[in-house]
Design a protein around this motif. Structure first.
Motif, mmCIF file in Angstrom:
data_model
loop_
_atom_site.group_PDB
_atom_site.id
_atom_site.type_symbol
_atom_site.label_atom_id
_atom_site.label_comp_id
_atom_site.label_asym_id
_atom_site.label_seq_id
_atom_site.Cartn_x
_atom_site.Cartn_y
_atom_site.Cartn_z
ATOM 1 N N GLY A 1 39.217 44.331 36.862
ATOM 2 C CA GLY A 1 39.982 45.226 37.761
ATOM 3 C C GLY A 1 39.210 45.193 38.976
ATOM 4 O O GLY A 1 37.875 44.630 39.051
ATOM 5 N N CYS A 2 39.300 45.965 40.169
ATOM 6 C CA CYS A 2 38.471 46.416 40.908
ATOM 7 C C CYS A 2 38.590 47.557 41.653
ATOM 8 O O CYS A 2 39.957 47.901 41.742
ATOM 9 N N ALA A 3 37.542 48.225 42.394
ATOM 10 C CA ALA A 3 37.684 49.597 42.899
ATOM 11 C C ALA A 3 38.369 49.393 44.314
ATOM 12 O O ALA A 3 38.302 50.518 44.863
ATOM 13 N N PHE A 4 38.278 48.236 44.846
ATOM 14 C CA PHE A 4 38.155 48.280 46.299
ATOM 15 C C PHE A 4 39.705 48.211 46.959
ATOM 16 O O PHE A 4 39.905 48.571 48.160
ATOM 17 N N GLY A 5 40.632 47.964 46.157
ATOM 18 C CA GLY A 5 42.139 47.962 46.441
ATOM 19 C C GLY A 5 42.432 47.148 47.912
ATOM 20 O O GLY A 5 43.504 47.953 48.328
ATOM 21 N N CYS A 6 42.070 46.059 47.932
ATOM 22 C CA CYS A 6 42.160 45.356 49.098
ATOM 23 C C CYS A 6 43.866 45.116 49.162
ATOM 24 O O CYS A 6 44.567 44.813 47.939
ATOM 25 N N THR A 7 44.697 45.405 50.272
ATOM 26 C CA THR A 7 45.882 45.625 50.201
ATOM 27 C C THR A 7 46.585 44.058 49.899
ATOM 28 O O THR A 7 47.678 43.784 49.578
ATOM 29 N N PHE A 8 45.788 42.982 50.301
ATOM 30 C CA PHE A 8 46.260 41.529 50.124
ATOM 31 C C PHE A 8 45.978 40.960 48.781
ATOM 32 O O PHE A 8 46.008 39.656 48.618
ATOM 33 N N CYS A 9 45.242 41.716 47.799
ATOM 34 C CA CYS A 9 44.723 41.042 46.510
ATOM 35 C C CYS A 9 45.392 41.861 45.291
ATOM 36 O O CYS A 9 45.771 42.928 45.330
ATOM 37 N N ALA A 10 45.632 40.892 44.414
ATOM 38 C CA ALA A 10 46.443 41.469 43.219
ATOM 39 C C ALA A 10 45.457 42.274 42.166
ATOM 40 O O ALA A 10 45.545 43.166 41.520
ATOM 41 N N SER A 11 43.995 41.810 42.345
ATOM 42 C CA SER A 11 42.953 42.184 41.439
ATOM 43 C C SER A 11 42.749 43.431 41.315
ATOM 44 O O SER A 11 42.318 44.373 40.414
ATOM 45 N N GLY A 12 42.935 44.364 42.429
ATOM 46 C CA GLY A 12 42.496 45.666 42.652
ATOM 47 C C GLY A 12 43.842 46.612 42.401
ATOM 48 O O GLY A 12 43.632 47.760 42.615
ATOM 49 N N ARG A 13 45.211 46.146 42.188
ATOM 50 C CA ARG A 13 46.002 47.080 42.019
ATOM 51 C C ARG A 13 46.043 48.133 41.026
ATOM 52 O O ARG A 13 46.526 49.160 41.218
ATOM 53 N N MET B 1 34.258 34.640 43.009
ATOM 54 C CA MET B 1 35.533 35.027 43.679
ATOM 55 C C MET B 1 36.669 35.324 42.920
ATOM 56 O O MET B 1 37.715 35.401 43.205
ATOM 57 N N GLY B 2 36.486 35.708 41.312
ATOM 58 C CA GLY B 2 37.543 35.922 40.391
ATOM 59 C C GLY B 2 37.682 37.766 40.784
ATOM 60 O O GLY B 2 37.515 37.965 41.753
ATOM 61 N N ILE B 3 37.994 37.942 39.612
ATOM 62 C CA ILE B 3 38.487 39.639 39.787
ATOM 63 C C ILE B 3 37.070 40.076 39.727
ATOM 64 O O ILE B 3 36.286 40.329 39.240
ATOM 65 N N GLY B 4 37.335 41.339 40.843
ATOM 66 C CA GLY B 4 35.969 42.188 40.880
ATOM 67 C C GLY B 4 35.173 42.125 42.179
ATOM 68 O O GLY B 4 35.406 41.026 42.471
ATOM 69 N N GLU B 5 34.372 42.970 42.241
ATOM 70 C CA GLU B 5 33.573 43.044 43.551
ATOM 71 C C GLU B 5 32.248 42.756 42.944
ATOM 72 O O GLU B 5 31.710 43.686 42.499
ATOM 73 N N PRO B 6 31.377 41.673 43.154
ATOM 74 C CA PRO B 6 30.261 41.324 42.599
ATOM 75 C C PRO B 6 29.107 42.133 42.742
ATOM 76 O O PRO B 6 28.437 42.653 41.855
ATOM 77 N N THR C 1 31.578 38.610 48.873
ATOM 78 C CA THR C 1 31.682 40.187 48.815
ATOM 79 C C THR C 1 32.324 40.772 49.836
ATOM 80 O O THR C 1 32.393 40.032 50.979
ATOM 81 N N ILE C 2 32.633 41.953 49.573
ATOM 82 C CA ILE C 2 33.469 42.675 50.843
ATOM 83 C C ILE C 2 32.128 43.200 51.903
ATOM 84 O O ILE C 2 32.375 43.563 52.949
ATOM 85 N N GLY C 3 31.044 43.217 51.049
ATOM 86 C CA GLY C 3 29.593 43.450 52.030
ATOM 87 C C GLY C 3 29.368 45.118 51.710
ATOM 88 O O GLY C 3 29.826 45.794 52.441
HETATM 89 S S1 SF4 Z 1 38.544 41.607 44.170
HETATM 90 FE FE1 SF4 Z 1 37.900 41.381 46.212
HETATM 91 S S2 SF4 Z 1 39.798 41.101 47.386
HETATM 92 FE FE2 SF4 Z 1 40.261 41.981 45.548
HETATM 93 S S3 SF4 Z 1 40.523 44.136 45.541
HETATM 94 FE FE3 SF4 Z 1 38.268 43.594 44.823
HETATM 95 S S4 SF4 Z 1 37.121 43.371 46.676
HETATM 96 FE FE4 SF4 Z 1 39.323 43.145 47.334
#
Ligand code: SF4
Length: 334
Positions: A103-115, A144-149, A180-182
């Motif tokens: 999963g991912c904590a950043f919840g980008c609205t265009f990305c499935a991984s953070g939902r 560039m897979g699931i998660g924010e490295p 990364t989102i930085g």
């Molecule tokens: S995996 Fe990347 S693009 Fe997707 S929600 Fe996380 S930071 Fe955003």
């Protein structure tokens, strides 16, 4: 957030094995694990016992989906979670697109991984084993897979050190990309590492307000800080940063956006990759930019003196393109 699982043998760097047993055993263990790709031997069993690492490998292959240029792998984790990785074929080898978190904590609205939010970080060994499972011809790795490295900094850097060890896989760091989102604090830390990696920053907006809406988890971070920290890394390592900009019609594709991006990156060691949005599960949230608008935006950046490329991500045919991983296979049962 769930805790990290018990470490596996893939979490061990060469020095740890050498300290626990001896140099000669460490050399054999690295050869057996990473060159011969063995799962069992007397040396491996002895190492597991001496270091208290788990007997089982951390990943179990649950599924493989074959596309034209990409192959998507679904892996089950020891604690019941699951992740995905993608192998992308190139003329000169294979790229492994690996996950760094469940999963991912950043919840980008265009990305499935953070939902579904962040469930846990991956251990270094879980990252290393993804690369191994994707086959022997891997010569590039992209986070560039699931998660924010950079949110899982310690484990990601530990994995990179194991992957680049010449006594094992010996992958070149110049073939490893952190996307990364930085996170400015982590970018400053990365600046001090003696690693010649590639850095890709997801920009996606020309104002803080739009970026906050697109990347809710980065709301405390200003664009100027991200650019400052990434450029500091670029100057220290004499590298160019790739800034990714996902063009979303009516949201970030106006002429004024192009002018602001040009100003923000003026004089920077920068390249811009313009990308089109890929539909994700349940999603008609955004539209895909048309060719004319894309060309117009590209020309505006180009006239502003920026190095711009239009990138189409690989893997759309198997839902493995940027922002599409995970949810299709792992959404909870209704
Ligand atoms: S995996 Fe990347 S693009 Fe997707 S929600 Fe996380 S930071 Fe955003």
């Amino acid at each position: 957030m769930r805790r990290l699982p018990h470490p596996s043998i893939y979490d061990l760097d060469h020095d740890t094995v050498a300290t626990a047993i001896d140099d000669a055993t460490a050399a054999r263990v690295y050869r057996q694990l990473y060159r011969e790709r063995r799962r069992s031997s007397d040396d491996l069993a002895r190492t597991r016992a001496a270091t208290g690492t788990a007997d089982a490998a951390p990943l179990r292959r649950l599924g493989v989906t074959q596309g034209r240029m990409s192959t998507k792998y679904l892996f089950g984790l020891a604690d019941g979670g699951a992740i995905e990785s993608v192998r992308i074929r190139r003329r000169t080898g294979m790229t492994a697109c690996v996950s760094s978190q469940v999963g991912c904590a950043f919840g980008c609205t265009f990305c499935a991984s953070g939902r579904l939010g962040l469930q846990r970080h991956l251990r270094a060994g879980e990252i290393v084993q993804q690369v191994l499972e994707l086959g022997p011809r891997i010569n590039r790795i992209v986070f560039m897979g699931i998660g924010e490295p950079l949110h899982n900094y310690e484990q990601v850097l530990a994995a990179i050190r194991i992957l680049r060890d010449r006594r094992g896989l010996g992958l070149k760091t110049s073939g490893i990309t952190i996307s990364t989102i930085g996170i400015p604090r982590r970018l400053r830390q990365l600046r001090e590492e003696h690693l010649k990696l590639n850095l890709t920053i997801s920009l996606h907006a020309s104002t803080d307000e739009v970026r906050r809406a697109l990347i809710p988890g980065a709301r405390g971070v200003r664009l100027a800080q991200v650019i400052e920290a990434s450029q500091s890394w670029a100057h220290r390592h004499n590298r160019t940063v790739t800034y990714v900009y996902l063009l979303l019609p009516g949201i970030n594709d106006a002429p004024a956006d192009a002018r602001r991006i040009t100003r923000l990156l003026e004089g920077a060691k920068a390249r811009i990759n313009l990308m089109r949005w890929n539909p994700v599960l349940g999603g008609d949230t955004y539209q895909r930019v048309d060719d004319r608008s894309l060309a117009r935006f590209r020309a505006a950046l180009h006239h502003g003196g920026l190095d711009v490329t239009v990138r189409d991500t690989q893997g759309k045919d198997i839902d493995a393109a940027c922002g599409q991983l995970w949810l299709r296979d792992l959404r909870p049962d209704p």
